[in-house]
Design an enzyme around this catalytic site. Structure first.
Site, PDB file in Angstrom:
ATOM      1  N   HIS A  94     -11.499  -6.124   7.926  1.00  0.00           N
ATOM      2  CA  HIS A  94     -12.123  -5.786   6.648  1.00  0.00           C
ATOM      3  C   HIS A  94     -13.369  -4.914   6.843  1.00  0.00           C
ATOM      4  CE1 HIS A  94      -9.830  -9.445   5.745  1.00  0.00           C
ATOM      5  NE2 HIS A  94      -9.773  -9.015   4.498  1.00  0.00           N
ATOM      6  N   GLU A 113       0.820  -1.213   0.000  1.00  0.00           N
ATOM      7  CA  GLU A 113       0.000   0.000   0.000  1.00  0.00           C
ATOM      8  C   GLU A 113       0.851   1.260   0.000  1.00  0.00           C
ATOM      9  OE1 GLU A 113      -2.438  -3.355   0.864  1.00  0.00           O
ATOM     10  OE2 GLU A 113      -0.583  -2.675   1.877  1.00  0.00           O
TER      11      GLU A 113
END
Length: 338
Positions: free
Chosen positions: A129, A60
């Site tokens: 998540h 990321e």
């Protein structure tokens, strides 16, 4: 005009912008060949090629760093972070580099980077998540932070974000990807095709960043919310038969204080609702702004409805999620207060 769900609307926004501007590129994990884990970039690589829709390694920080380099060299990258929960390795790049480029270069360089990322719960994804970290980014000077609640706004806001000269963190409530809902986990989602905000123009249009929308006029109480909670609050107001004015922020930063203040001065009562953790959540900033601007107009304490002050619990997701019952209780409390 077409009926679209939010996934289709976001895909359409990127398609429109890539067709209009050869400098728009998409990058992220699985965004190309696979079309994204939620299919938001489906078909874009086949249409525009691997040089404009780039599958990246699982890094990321590298995704955002690459996007920054692209932006300062004239491109308009749209970087996808697969889940908002995964964005933290890129936080230093976003805060220390991306958000500061315009200021630290005296305006010589801009950073037109859009970072898209699915956020929130409702899909039984557990604590890795399901997070809603928007407050962490709203705090950072130089960033714009957006969270739509419907397909029409999603497409128009994403186009505005891509065209913006400053970086935008674009949160997408994954529970709304396929349709709205009424906050009841036992009821299926309603198709966006039956929802007025599911009617989406096929071409280019903008929804302005920084402008909230009053989606339900009313006179008894103001409810300020955004993202997933827009639909929970609408259902709660309808269920109680309350004349509530509901404001969908759409943009978290910059905050549309003027629209909020005008509504609260009219109703005299206010509820702030969001899915994220209550303590130091963005609702606290909204509440402080209302207190500063509307104190003498308030007829009752401002109520906050939010998630628990705990990590997102996998086994107790629906208890964590602030549903209709908690919003309805807050509405009743503020209306009964004197």
């Amino acid at each position: 005009m077409s009926h679209m769900n939010m996934i289709q609307a976001l895909n359409s926004a990127m398609d429109v912008m890539m067709a209009r501007d050869p400098g728009v590129v998409v990058l992220g994990e699985d965004v190309g060949y696979f079309g994204g884990v939620f299919r938001t970039t489906d078909g874009l690589q086949r249409k525009y090629g691997e040089h404009r829709v780039l599958d990246t390694p699982i890094t990321e920080g590298g995704i955002v760093a690459a996007a920054i380099g692209m932006a300062v060299n004239g491109l308009r990258p749209v970087a996808e972070i697969q889940f908002a929960d995964y964005i933290y390795p890129a936080y230093d790049q976003i805060v220390s580099e991306l958000a500061r480029i315009r200021y630290r270069t005296g305006g010589e360089f801009a950073a037109p980077v859009t970072i898209r990322t699915p956020c929130g719960g409702g899909i039984r994804g557990g604590q890795t998540h399901s997070q809603s970290p928007e407050a962490l980014f709203a705090h950072i000077c130089g960033l714009k932070v957006v969270m739509p609640s419907n397909p029409y706004d999603a497409k128009g806001l994403l186009i505005s974000a891509i065209e913006d000269e400053d970086p935008v963190v674009f949160f997408e409530p994954k529970r709304l990807y396929n349709g709205p809902f009424d906050g009841d986990p036992d009821k299926p989602a309603t198709a966006w095709s039956s929802h007025p905000r599911g009617n989406v123009p096929e071409g280019h249009y903008r929804v302005p960043i920084g402008l909230a929308e009053i989606i339900r006029p009313g006179g008894q109480v103001t409810i300020v919310t955004y993202g997933t909670m827009v639909h929970v609050c609408l259902a709660s107001a309808r269920g109680l038969g309350v004349d509530a004015e509901i404001i969908d922020l759409r943009t978290i930063a910059p905050l549309d204080v003027e629209t909020i203040a005008a509504s609260v001065k009219k109703t005299g009562r206010c509820i702030v609702a969001h899915e994220a953790t209550r303590f130091a959540g963005f609702g606290a900033e909204i509440l402080a702004s209302i207190q500063e601007d509307c104190f003498w107009h308030l007829e009752a304490p401002i109520q906050r409805v939010a998630g628990w002050d705990t990590p997102y619990p996998h086994a107790f997701e629906w208890e964590y999620f602030p549903g209709q019952a908690r919003v309805s209780a807050a509405i009743k409390a503020t209306l009964e207060a004197s």
